[in-house]
Enzyme design. Structure first.
Site, PDB file in Angstrom:
ATOM      1  N   HIS A  58      20.795  14.513 -15.501  1.00 37.23           N
ATOM      2  CA  HIS A  58      20.013  15.593 -14.887  1.00 37.23           C
ATOM      3  C   HIS A  58      18.991  16.161 -15.893  1.00 37.23           C
ATOM      4  O   HIS A  58      19.092  17.326 -16.313  1.00 37.23           O
ATOM      5  CB  HIS A  58      21.018  16.676 -14.459  1.00 37.23           C
ATOM      6  CG  HIS A  58      20.498  17.710 -13.513  1.00 37.23           C
ATOM      7  ND1 HIS A  58      19.468  18.573 -13.814  1.00 37.23           N
ATOM      8  CD2 HIS A  58      20.899  18.052 -12.264  1.00 37.23           C
ATOM      9  CE1 HIS A  58      19.267  19.386 -12.798  1.00 37.23           C
ATOM     10  NE2 HIS A  58      20.106  19.106 -11.849  1.00 37.23           N
ATOM     11  N   GLU A  74      15.715  13.117 -12.491  1.00 35.52           N
ATOM     12  CA  GLU A  74      17.118  12.775 -12.732  1.00 35.52           C
ATOM     13  C   GLU A  74      17.406  11.322 -12.361  1.00 35.52           C
ATOM     14  O   GLU A  74      17.388  10.958 -11.181  1.00 35.52           O
ATOM     15  CB  GLU A  74      17.999  13.736 -11.949  1.00 35.52           C
ATOM     16  CG  GLU A  74      17.669  15.204 -12.238  1.00 35.52           C
ATOM     17  CD  GLU A  74      18.190  16.156 -11.189  1.00 35.52           C
ATOM     18  OE1 GLU A  74      19.242  15.858 -10.579  1.00 35.52           O
ATOM     19  OE2 GLU A  74      17.548  17.200 -10.955  1.00 35.52           O
TER      20      GLU A  74
HETATM   21  O1  TA6 Z   1      19.450  18.177  -9.006  1.00 34.52           O
HETATM   22  C1  TA6 Z   1      18.969  19.280  -8.290  1.00 34.52           C
HETATM   23  C2  TA6 Z   1      20.111  20.278  -8.061  1.00 34.52           C
HETATM   24  O2  TA6 Z   1      21.130  19.688  -7.289  1.00 34.52           O
HETATM   25  C3  TA6 Z   1      19.519  21.524  -7.409  1.00 34.52           C
HETATM   26  O3  TA6 Z   1      19.814  21.583  -6.037  1.00 34.52           O
HETATM   27  C4  TA6 Z   1      20.136  22.670  -8.216  1.00 34.52           C
HETATM   28  O4  TA6 Z   1      21.386  23.028  -7.689  1.00 34.52           O
HETATM   29  C5  TA6 Z   1      20.217  22.009  -9.595  1.00 34.52           C
HETATM   30  O5  TA6 Z   1      20.687  20.694  -9.319  1.00 34.52           O
HETATM   31  C6  TA6 Z   1      21.006  22.753 -10.635  1.00 34.52           C
HETATM   32  O6  TA6 Z   1      22.357  22.715 -10.323  1.00 34.52           O
HETATM   33  P1  TA6 Z   1      23.397  23.450 -11.322  1.00 34.52           P
HETATM   34  O7  TA6 Z   1      24.747  23.159 -10.763  1.00 34.52           O
HETATM   35  O8  TA6 Z   1      23.185  22.852 -12.703  1.00 34.52           O
HETATM   36  O9  TA6 Z   1      23.013  24.914 -11.315  1.00 34.52           O
END
Ligand code: TA6
Length: 279
Positions: free
Chosen positions: A153, A253
């Site tokens: 991510h 990601e």
């Molecule tokens: O990858 C995008 C995502 O799924 C968004 O929807 C947002 O939730 C982000 O990840 C961050 O998630 P986190 O659990 O790290 O706050």
């Protein structure tokens, strides 16, 4: 040079400084949270109010979402449990003056088995040179097959989100997590609102163009890519994120997400690799 450093709260990380780059990798979550190619600014964004502790994921850098991406496995925390698990540093090898490689490992334990009843080995190899390469290998040590969704991510540092464009996704089908609709991308991507999309059938390199630099992202073992920016409203609701932080980063990601999930048979493995190059 490679050093193991420890904060007063017990948070441990590895600091690498070779002829190519400086980098920092936390043992908690095997979380790369700094990568600076010499004479360049940090590739990665980290929130100014992020936690650095052994029970929370750093807000920024490259969290490992594993063994599930998002809430694809409702029995698990959002983005799985690897990013808040303590990895073992298996080796650090200074391949040459310009290249350092580390292996961090997570194996099933009493805590993980209660969350997710599978025996596994999860290895992250980080290769640090004038490029940053993450190789994430999942091995199924159980007697039953397992279903895996995952993502590296990555939070990329940008001059300003309005200066950013992303190329290489033209004509790719995508699932929009905001509208819950499936569409096909047309042309390059720029940002003027919340953006949360899982692209499918992604095989070729992705180009992130910022005001003063261009980054190439090459993936293998993955045909899905998530692109995310929370924009104003969602940013104000995110943990460990300043209200204006949405201007400073974009997430691209490298994933096995949505239709790109993997079924791993017993004693088999799947490897996801992401290579980041400043061009
Ligand atoms: O990858 C995008 C995502 O799924 C968004 O929807 C947002 O939730 C982000 O990840 C961050 O998630 P986190 O659990 O790290 O706050």
């Amino acid at each position: 040079m490679t050093e193991l450093k420890k904060l007063p709260n017990g948070f441990e990380y590895i600091e690498v400084n070779n002829d190519s780059c400086v980098a920092k990798i936390a043992l908690n979550g095997a979380h790369v949270f700094e990568y600076k190619k010499k004479l360049f600014q940090d590739l990665l964004w980290v929130s100014e109010i992020s936690d650095f502790s052994n029970d929370k994921a750093i807000r920024g850098g490259i969290p490992i979402c594993w063994p599930s991406f998002g809430s694809s496995n409702p029995a698990l925390p959002q983005h799985g449990f690897a990013r808040t698990s303590m990895f073992e540093l298996v080796f650090v090898t200074e391949i040459d003056a310009k290249t350092t490689q580390l292996l961090l490992r997570l194996v099933h334990n009493e805590k993980s088995l209660k969350l997710w009843n599978y025996k596994f080995e999860l290895d992250l190899i980080v290769t640090l040179s004038d490029r940053l390469v993450l190789t994430l290998k999942t091995t199924n040590l159980d007697t039953k097959e397992l279903k895996l969704t995952q993502a590296l991510h990555t939070y990329f540092n940008v001059s300003h989100i309005s200066d950013v464009s992303i190329e290489g996704l033209d004509k790719k089908p995508y699932f929009d997590a905001i509208t819950n609709k499936t569409r096909e991308q047309s042309g390059s991507i720029s940002f003027n609102q919340e953006f949360d999309v899982i692209f499918q059938n992604v095989e070729d390199a992705i180009i992130l163009k910022d005001k003063n630099r261009t980054i190439k992202i090459e993936n293998s073992g993955s045909s899905s890519l998530v692109v995310w920016n929370p924009w104003i409203d969602k940013c104000s609701k995110m943990s460990a994120m300043e209200p204006e932080a949405y201007k400073e980063f974009v997430c691209l990601e490298s994933a096995n997400a949505y239709d790109d999930f993997k079924i791993i048979q017993k004693n088999e493995s799947h490897t996801l690799q992401a290579t980041f190059t400043l061009i």
